[in-house]
Structures are given as C-alpha cells and as structure tokens.
Design a protein around this motif. Structure first.
Motif, mmCIF file in Angstrom:
data_model
loop_
_atom_site.group_PDB
_atom_site.id
_atom_site.type_symbol
_atom_site.label_atom_id
_atom_site.label_comp_id
_atom_site.label_asym_id
_atom_site.label_seq_id
_atom_site.Cartn_x
_atom_site.Cartn_y
_atom_site.Cartn_z
ATOM 1 N N LEU A 81 11.684 -17.141 21.649
ATOM 2 C CA LEU A 81 12.399 -15.938 21.229
ATOM 3 C C LEU A 81 13.893 -16.204 21.103
ATOM 4 O O LEU A 81 14.555 -15.684 20.190
ATOM 5 N N THR A 82 14.436 -17.019 22.012
ATOM 6 C CA THR A 82 15.856 -17.374 21.944
ATOM 7 C C THR A 82 16.159 -18.088 20.634
ATOM 8 O O THR A 82 17.155 -17.782 19.957
ATOM 9 N N ILE A 83 15.316 -19.029 20.263
ATOM 10 C CA ILE A 83 15.504 -19.773 19.007
ATOM 11 C C ILE A 83 15.406 -18.834 17.810
ATOM 12 O O ILE A 83 16.213 -18.898 16.871
ATOM 13 N N ILE A 84 14.424 -17.929 17.849
ATOM 14 C CA ILE A 84 14.242 -16.986 16.742
ATOM 15 C C ILE A 84 15.449 -16.061 16.627
ATOM 16 O O ILE A 84 16.008 -15.873 15.532
ATOM 17 N N VAL A 138 27.623 -18.516 21.243
ATOM 18 C CA VAL A 138 27.514 -17.124 21.705
ATOM 19 C C VAL A 138 26.128 -16.558 21.417
ATOM 20 O O VAL A 138 25.531 -15.883 22.258
ATOM 21 N N SER A 139 25.608 -16.846 20.223
ATOM 22 C CA SER A 139 24.295 -16.314 19.854
ATOM 23 C C SER A 139 23.188 -16.890 20.739
ATOM 24 O O SER A 139 22.218 -16.200 21.048
ATOM 25 N N LEU A 140 23.351 -18.168 21.161
ATOM 26 C CA LEU A 140 22.364 -18.752 22.081
ATOM 27 C C LEU A 140 22.343 -17.989 23.406
ATOM 28 O O LEU A 140 21.282 -17.646 23.928
ATOM 29 N N TYR A 183 19.704 -13.920 26.663
ATOM 30 C CA TYR A 183 19.781 -12.711 27.495
ATOM 31 C C TYR A 183 18.802 -11.649 27.006
ATOM 32 O O TYR A 183 18.034 -11.082 27.793
ATOM 33 N N PHE A 184 18.825 -11.395 25.686
ATOM 34 C CA PHE A 184 17.947 -10.351 25.154
ATOM 35 C C PHE A 184 16.477 -10.767 25.171
ATOM 36 O O PHE A 184 15.588 -9.921 25.352
ATOM 37 N N LEU A 194 11.433 -9.546 27.732
ATOM 38 C CA LEU A 194 10.217 -9.995 28.420
ATOM 39 C C LEU A 194 10.252 -9.704 29.921
ATOM 40 O O LEU A 194 9.333 -10.086 30.645
ATOM 41 N N ARG A 195 11.320 -9.054 30.380
ATOM 42 C CA ARG A 195 11.448 -8.762 31.810
ATOM 43 C C ARG A 195 10.252 -8.005 32.369
ATOM 44 O O ARG A 195 9.721 -8.368 33.423
ATOM 45 N N PRO A 196 9.754 -6.936 31.669
ATOM 46 C CA PRO A 196 8.573 -6.250 32.206
ATOM 47 C C PRO A 196 7.366 -7.168 32.348
ATOM 48 O O PRO A 196 6.620 -7.073 33.325
ATOM 49 N N LEU A 197 7.197 -8.080 31.359
ATOM 50 C CA LEU A 197 6.067 -9.017 31.421
ATOM 51 C C LEU A 197 6.226 -9.977 32.595
ATOM 52 O O LEU A 197 5.256 -10.283 33.303
#
Length: 443
Positions: free
Chosen positions: A16-19, A171-173, A178-179, A184-187
C-alpha cells in the motif's frame, strides 16, 4: 515496522505504501509538468508579443506613401542597414526564406519550417525564441534571438522541480506509510486480538469496529469463535458426560467378568447370569453413547420440507403397538414445513417418556392428539413438580420419583436440542398424581 520482519512474506502495508507513493508522485509530476508547460507557453508568448510589436511598428507603411509605395519600400528594405540597425541587431532574421542575419549560427530546417506564430529552441543550454509574422502585406519574416530571462526562468523552474520531486518522494513515502498503516490499523488490531485467544479464552470476542468492512470481518470472526467455543464446550461436556455415565456400567461389566473368572467355570448359573448382565450393560452403553453423540453434534444446515404431520405421528405410534399400553389418538392432516427425521426422533423421545411414566403409575393408556398447530402427548404418570419442570431438559436429570425408572436422563435433553434445530417449542402442563401433557408447538 514489525510487519516487515516476516521473511518471504509480502507486506500489505509495504504494498500500500508503494501504491500510495506512486500515486502521489504521479500527481506531483503531472502538476509540475503542467506548471512548466504553462510557464513556458506564457513566457514565450509574452516575449513574442513584445518582439512582434516592435516589428509591426518598424514595418508599418507611411500613409502618405500609400500601399504601393509601402511594398516598394519593403523590397528596398530587404537588404538595408536601417532594418538591421532597428530590429535585427543581435537577432536571427529570415525574410521570405532568405537568411539576413544569423549571428549565432543556429538556423536549421526547424526554423525555416516554423509553422507557429512563435516557438522556442534550445542550443548549448540557452533558449532562443522565434516569431513568425507578415510584414508589408506579403512578406514573411522570421525573427528571433536568445532570451536570457526565459532561460533563467526555465532553468530555475527545472532545478526547483527536481528538488521538489526528490523531497516529495521522501515525504510521500513517509505519508504513504502512515496512511497505509492507519488504514490497516483495525485489521492489525483484530489480528492482535485473535493472537491472544487460546483454549482458555475462547469466550473472548473481537470488539466492535468503526468501519463497516472491518465490522463485518469482526462479526464473521466472532461467529466462527462462537462455533468453536460451542464445539469445544460440547466436547468437554461429552467427556464429562461419558465419564459420569459410563462409570457404573463399566464397573458392572468388570465385576461380572471377575465373577466369571472366579466361579463361572464351575457354576453354570453364575456364568449365564453374568453373561446376560454383561450383555445388558453393553447394550446400555451402546444406546447411551449414541444419544450422547447426537447431543454433541454442532448446529448444521437442516433441510426443511412440507410434510403431513399425521403420517409421521402414525408411523411413530406403530412402533409401540407391542409395548403393552394403549395409545388413543385424535389425528388430522396438518401440513408443516419441517425436518421429518428430527421430528420423528423428537416424537419418539416424548412418547417413550409418556409410556415409561404411565407404566410407572400403573396405568395402561396415553393419548396423542393433533391440533391446528401442535401435537399433544398426554400421559397418566405421577406428574412433575412445578419447580422441576425447567430442570427436566437438563442432561442426566432425573426427579426423585423416577430414580427407579431405567434410562439415562438424556431423552428430554435430546428433545430440547432437536426442538431448537427445527424451530418448534415444547410446553409442559403437569398435575401431581394426574399426569403430564407435552405440547409440541409449530411456529
């Protein structure tokens, strides 16, 4: 970063970070290139407008001379020093395809074939801007030269864009990670909750989630845990039931085996008596284990079909025609959607119970009736105390008055479990000394 610790496994957070990073970079690059395009176009256009105004001012015909004289002057000015001094100093000039001036040695086919009103060309790190216009009505003039201001703007913008791109990647990395982690925090929380569940904490459940997708996942996991917990409890109950109920018959079998070993070889009567008791105890164990296994079955999909209740009741009653007891009936057709096999077991349990306790009270008949939405089985047994009615569906429960009656104390437990499976309700009405009525009500 704990999600990166598992070797040979792909990380959803990393993916997800890469995407997210790729999307952000694409958007930033699109913005940067769009800005550069508009800055380039506007700068060229502004420079070209100024240059064109200068050309038009110089080449404007004198009103006194008239249109014809203007054309003549245009022809004369093809090769005059005045034109060079006024507008062509330090500029590339091409008039009607003739190179009048090229101090920088940059004229090539692109410039000759200029089909726009203005354009920019780069050579040796410097940008040259050219303007194409008509002068003296029918002459085509291409004029241009280096623009240090435009070159400075473009180089500054390119340098700024490069630095912004490098910073934006970093910055985007960070922002993407973070996002991604946040999304995915709930998972991850659900995963942590599951990791803390073991055999001793099967009653623990996943907390309610804010987002509908994760809430649905938590509900499914909780449903699965409910089934596992129920199955595990059934297993523990089965072990407890077996150890509780098998102890007596097994002790009896072992005792009779020892009796045969000691005296059975010489005493034929003892041998056959012991053999008969072993046989009875074995049958007792077999039937009891079958009932216990029925109770341990987890909830499963039951197929319902529309059946005539009257036919099921008649078939069950026919089983007990040699039991030495009269079964009076008042039956009528009643079509209900239910499971025929489970309903048959339920009726068998309750009718057997009615026959058993009717005999205990020295009576010789029971009554079976079909109403509009129920079946009634009425016995003439000793009845049930009101405070004992809720207890009779418990496993191995036997009222004091029934201790002498042969049985496992499992029949009504089985009936209760089956009633829940096929969505029927069992109601009991009992008067001490007068008997009991078991009513099977269909929803």
């Amino acid at each position: 970063m704990d999600t990166f610790l598992k070797k040979n496994k792909k990380s959803v957070v990393l993916n997800l970070t890469i995407i997210y990073t790729s999307i952000i970079i694409i958007i930033l690059l699109a913005v940067i290139f769009s800005m550069r395009y508009f800055v380039e176009i506007m700068s060229i256009k502004s420079y070209a407008t100024i240059l064109k105004q200068q050309i038009e001012k110089v080449s404007e015909p004198n009103p006194i001379m008239g249109r014809t004289m203007g054309k003549m002057m245009g022809n004369i000015l093809h090769d005059t020093e005045r034109l060079k001094r006024s507008i062509i100093s330090n500029r590339v000039i091409i008039l009607d395809g003739i190179i009048l001036n090229d101090p920088y040695g940059i004229v090539d086919e692109k410039i000759f074939n200029l089909n726009k009103a203005y354009a920019a060309y780069q050579k040796d790190g410097i940008y040259y801007i050219f303007v194409k216009t008509k002068i003296f009505d029918n002459s085509t003039l291409i004029i241009g030269g280096p623009s240090l201001e435009y070159t400075a703007v473009i180089k500054t913008f390119n340098s700024l864009a490069l630095n912004l791109s490098l910073i934006s990647i970093l910055v985007s990395l960070l922002v993407s990670y973070y996002f991604a982690k946040r999304s995915l925090r709930p998972l991850l929380d659900i995963s942590k909750e599951i990791s803390e569940i073991n055999v001793e904490t099967l009653n623990k459940r996943i907390p309610e989630q804010k987002f509908v997708e994760f809430h649905k996942l938590a509900e499914n996991i909780n449903s699965m845990l409910e089934k596992i917990d129920k199955g595990y409890e059934l297993q523990k109950q089965f072990v407890s039931d077996v150890s509780h109920e098998l102890r007596t018959p097994l002790t009896s079998i072992i005792g009779y085996i020892k009796l045969i070993e000691r005296w059975g070889k010489d005493e034929e009567k003892i041998f056959f008596e012991s053999l008969e008791n072993i046989k009875e105890s074995s049958n007792y164990l077999k039937e009891m284990i079958e009932n216990l296994l029925l109770l341990t079955k987890t909830e499963e999909e039951i197929k319902f079909e529309k059946i005539n209740i009257k036919e099921v009741v008649e078939k069950i009653i026919s089983i007990y025609k040699n039991e030495g007891i009269k079964i009076n009936t008042d039956l009528k057709d009643l079509y209900i959607e239910t499971n025929k096999d489970y309903l048959s077991i339920l009726l068998k349990v309750i009718i057997e119970n009615a026959i058993k306790f009717t005999k205990l009270n020295s009576e010789d008949e029971i009554f079976v009736k079909i109403n509009n939405n129920s079946i009634e089985i009425v016995d003439k047994g000793p009845g049930i105390e009101k405070d004992e009615i809720p207890k009779i569906f418990e496993r191995f429960y036997k009222s004091d008055k029934s201790r002498s009656v042969k049985g496992f104390g499992l029949g009504l437990s089985i009936a209760k479990k089956i009633s829940e499976k096929i969505n029927v309700k069992i109601e009991i009405i009992s008067d001490m000394g007068k008997g009991s009525t078991f009513k099977i009500k269909f929803s």
